[in-house]
Design a protein around this motif. Structure first.
Motif, PDB file in Angstrom:
ATOM      1  N   GLU A 209       0.847  -1.198   0.000  1.00  0.00           N
ATOM      2  CA  GLU A 209       0.000   0.000   0.000  1.00  0.00           C
ATOM      3  C   GLU A 209       0.879   1.244   0.000  1.00  0.00           C
ATOM      4  OE1 GLU A 209      -3.178   0.127   2.801  1.00  0.00           O
ATOM      5  OE2 GLU A 209      -3.356  -2.059   2.878  1.00  0.00           O
ATOM      6  N   PRO A 210       0.374   2.361  -0.524  1.00  0.00           N
ATOM      7  CA  PRO A 210       1.182   3.587  -0.572  1.00  0.00           C
ATOM      8  C   PRO A 210       1.749   3.988   0.788  1.00  0.00           C
ATOM      9  CG  PRO A 210      -0.768   3.841  -1.929  1.00  0.00           C
ATOM     10  CD  PRO A 210      -0.919   2.514  -1.210  1.00  0.00           C
ATOM     11  N   ALA A 211       0.968   3.838   1.847  1.00  0.00           N
ATOM     12  CA  ALA A 211       1.440   4.217   3.181  1.00  0.00           C
ATOM     13  C   ALA A 211       2.624   3.366   3.621  1.00  0.00           C
ATOM     14  CB  ALA A 211       0.310   4.102   4.195  1.00  0.00           C
ATOM     15  N   ALA A 212       2.719   2.148   3.086  1.00  0.00           N
ATOM     16  CA  ALA A 212       3.801   1.252   3.503  1.00  0.00           C
ATOM     17  C   ALA A 212       5.166   1.847   3.187  1.00  0.00           C
ATOM     18  CB  ALA A 212       3.641  -0.111   2.826  1.00  0.00           C
ATOM     19  N   ARG A 213       5.248   2.557   2.051  1.00  0.00           N
ATOM     20  CA  ARG A 213       6.536   3.139   1.677  1.00  0.00           C
ATOM     21  C   ARG A 213       6.935   4.246   2.643  1.00  0.00           C
ATOM     22  NH1 ARG A 213       4.117   1.919  -3.296  1.00  0.00           N
ATOM     23  NH2 ARG A 213       3.200   3.998  -3.570  1.00  0.00           N
ATOM     24  N   ALA A 214       5.948   5.049   3.056  1.00  0.00           N
ATOM     25  CA  ALA A 214       6.245   6.110   4.022  1.00  0.00           C
ATOM     26  C   ALA A 214       6.638   5.518   5.369  1.00  0.00           C
ATOM     27  CB  ALA A 214       5.045   7.033   4.176  1.00  0.00           C
ATOM     28  N   VAL A 215       5.923   4.496   5.796  1.00  0.00           N
ATOM     29  CA  VAL A 215       6.233   3.857   7.072  1.00  0.00           C
ATOM     30  C   VAL A 215       7.622   3.220   7.022  1.00  0.00           C
ATOM     31  CG1 VAL A 215       5.576   1.988   8.632  1.00  0.00           C
ATOM     32  CG2 VAL A 215       3.830   3.517   7.700  1.00  0.00           C
ATOM     33  N   PHE A 216       7.932   2.617   5.880  1.00  0.00           N
ATOM     34  CA  PHE A 216       9.276   2.037   5.742  1.00  0.00           C
ATOM     35  C   PHE A 216      10.347   3.110   5.928  1.00  0.00           C
ATOM     36  CE2 PHE A 216      13.019   1.258   3.135  1.00  0.00           C
ATOM     37  CZ  PHE A 216      13.431   0.016   3.613  1.00  0.00           C
ATOM     38  N   MET A 217      10.180   4.260   5.284  1.00  0.00           N
ATOM     39  CA  MET A 217      11.166   5.321   5.402  1.00  0.00           C
ATOM     40  C   MET A 217      11.323   5.783   6.842  1.00  0.00           C
ATOM     41  SD  MET A 217      12.575   5.957   2.490  1.00  0.00           S
ATOM     42  CE  MET A 217      13.254   7.598   2.709  1.00  0.00           C
ATOM     43  N   VAL A 218      10.221   5.852   7.566  1.00  0.00           N
ATOM     44  CA  VAL A 218      10.270   6.300   8.959  1.00  0.00           C
ATOM     45  C   VAL A 218      10.943   5.257   9.853  1.00  0.00           C
ATOM     46  CG1 VAL A 218       8.849   6.864  10.982  1.00  0.00           C
ATOM     47  CG2 VAL A 218       8.267   7.806   8.736  1.00  0.00           C
TER      48      VAL A 218
END
Length: 416
Positions: A209-218
C-alpha cells in the motif's frame, strides 16, 4: 602519517565509508559453484530486475572499475568501503532488502552470496588499497557463516569486514542478542573482522500500500539501530571485548539520545535486580552478569557510525557521538548519495570546523577502522581531494540538480 588525521598537503584524504557495488547479473555465474549453474541459468532466464537504476545506462557504475575510480576521484574521494547493491543469484531483490530465506531456498541464496563475495574480492583487488569490500553471510547456518568469515578474512580485498543481516520480526531466526551467534562474534574478534550493520537489512515486510513506503522510510533506520542494543544487552561485547560494530547509513544524530536511554534502562534494571522480588526485578535478573559494561562504555570502546552524507544538524553532536567514531560516506552510486556534489556536501556539513576534526571524520577514522594505508592514499588525495580552504567555505547555493537529502530543505539546519 597518522591514521587519525589524513591531510595530504592542503587537501583532505576522503574515504567514503559507505559505497555500493555488485556484478551484472550474468557475471555472477563464473563465481557460482558449478553444481548451481543449471539452476542459475533457469532462474536468470526469467528474472526481472525490480530496480530501474540497475537496468539504466548508469548501472555499470556498480561493476565498471575504471569508471568508478574516475567518478570517485572527480568527486574528491580516493577510497571506499563497498557494501552490496546489485542482485545476487537466486535473490528476489537486492540482498540488503531481501527477507531472510526459508529452509526451501536457503541453499541457493547462500550459494548466491558466496558468489557475490568471490566477485567482490576480485573487484576490490582490481584497485589495490582503494576498496574495502564488505562480504555477506546468512544467519540460518552459523557454522557455514563462520567458515565463510575465515575464508573472507584471508582475502585482501575484503577488509571491509562482515555485513550482519538483520533478524526482523517474522524472520524465524533467533534474535541478535541470542548466544546462538557467539561463534560469529568469536571468529570476528579472533580475526579482527569488523561487523557492519547497514540500514535496510532489518525491516520487516510492510506490504505494498502507498502508506507502507512512508512507514518504511520512517522505521527502517530504527530497525537497523536495534542491532546496537541487542548486542549490548546480549553481552556480546562482554564475552568478546575486541568485537567492533559499525552502524552505517542510519544517521548519526540519534546516537547520544539512544545511549542516554539505554544507560537509563541499564541502571534501572540493575538496581531493580538487587531489590526484593517485584515485577520489575524480574526484568533485571541476570543482566549484570551477562552484559558487563554500560551501553555508553560499550559505544566508546567498540562501536562506530558510518555517517553517510552527515547532515549539518548532526554535526554539533559530534563530540557526544565521538569524533573518533564518525566516518563520512557518499553512498555512491545511489541517487540519494552526494555524487557528483560531494565537495558541496562536505561544505554544507563541515564548513568552519577545525581542520583536524574534518580530516578525522572524512577519512582518518575510516582508515583506522578498515585498515586503509594512508601512505598510499595521501599522494592521490594531494591531486584530487577537496582543498581545506574549499571545505571551510560555507555553501551559499545548493546545486539545482542535487538529489542527496544532505541538501534537502530542513535537513541542513544547523542547531548549535
Amino acid at each position: 602519517m597518522s591514521a587519525t588525521s589524513p591531510v595530504g598537503g592542503d587537501r583532505y584524504t576522503v574515504i567514503s565509508a559507505d559505497c555500493h557495488a555488485g556484478a551484472d547479473l550474468l557475471d555472477y555465474r563464473p563465481y557460482l559453484e558449478s553444481r548451481y549453474h543449471d539452476a542459475f541459468d533457469v532462474w536468470a532466464a526469467t528474472y526481472v530486475n525490480p530496480y530501474e537504476d540497475l537496468v539504466a545506462d548508469a548501472a555499470d557504475q556498480n561493476w565498471n572499475s575504471e569508471r568508478r575510480l574516475a567518478e570517485l576521484e572527480q568527486d574528491g574521494i580516493v577510497a571506499e568501503v563497498v557494501f552490496p547493491n546489485t542482485i545476487p543469484p537466486f535473490f528476489p531483490s537486492g540482498s540488503l532488502m531481501a527477507p531472510a530465506p526459508g529452509a526451501e531456498d536457503f541453499e541457493h541464496r547462500w550459494a548466491g552470496l558466496r558468489a557475490h563475495n568471490r566477485w567482490l574480492a576480485d573487484f576490490c583487488a582490481s584497485a589495490p588499497g582503494r576498496r574495502a569490500g564488505v562480504f555477506q553471510i546468512l544467519l540460518n547456518d552459523v557454522a557455514a557463516a563462520v567458515k565463510e568469515i575465515r575464508w573472507a578474512a584471508g582475502q585482501p580485498g575484503l577488509k571491509g569486514g562482515l555485513l550482519l543481516p538483520g533478524t526482523p520480526p517474522g524472520s524465524g531466526l533467533p534474535e541478535l542478542y541470542s548466544s546462538a551467534y557467539d561463534p560469529i562474534w568469536a571468529v570476528c574478534e579472533e580475526l579482527g573482522v569488523v561487523v557492519n550493520h547497514h540500514a535496510g537489512s532489518a525491516s520487516p515486510p510492510l506490504g505494498s500500500e502507498p502508506a507502507a513506503r512512508a512507514v518504511f522510510m520512517v522505521e527502517t533506520t530504527w530497525f537497523s539501530h536495534r542491532a546496537l542494543w541487542h548486542l549490548v544487552f546480549g553481552g556480546a561485547f562482554r564475552r568478546h571485548p575486541g568485537l567492533r560494530l559499525v552502524l552505517t547509513e542510519q544517521g548519526s544524530g540519534w546516537i547520544p539520545g539512544v545511549l542516554d536511554m539505554l544507560d537509563y534502562y541499564h541502571g534501572r534494571l540493575l538496581a531493580a535486580a538487587t531489590q526484593a522480588s517485584t515485577a520489575e526485578s524480574k526484568f533485571g535478573a541476570g543482566l549484570a552478569a551477562s552484559m558487563g559494561k554500560g551501553p555508553s562504555e560499550v559505544w566508546h570502546d567498540n562501536c562506530f557510525v558510518g555517517a553517510s552524507f552527515m547532515r549539518p544538524h548532526e554535526v554539533p553532536l559530534r563530540d557526544r557521538i565521538g569524533l573518533d567514531k564518525i566516518m563520512w560516506g557518499s553512498d555512491y552510486p545511489h541517487d540519494e548519495g552526494t555524487y557528483p556534489y560531494t565537495r558541496e556536501g562536505l561544505r554544507i556539513a563541515y564548513a568552519g570546523l577545525p581542520r583536524d576534526e574534518v580530516a578525522a571524520m572524512v577519512g582518518g577514522n575510516a582508515a583506522r577502522v578498515y585498515g586503509f594505508d594512508l601512505d598510499l592514499l595521501d599522494p592521490i588525495a594531494a591531486k584530487v581531494g577537496p582543498t581545506v580552504e574549499e571545505v571551510a567555505e560555507p555553501l551559499e547555493e545548493v546545486p539545482k540538480d542535487a538529489t542527496s537529502p544532505v541538501f534537502a530543505k530542513g535537513g541542513s539546519v544547523r542547531v548549535w
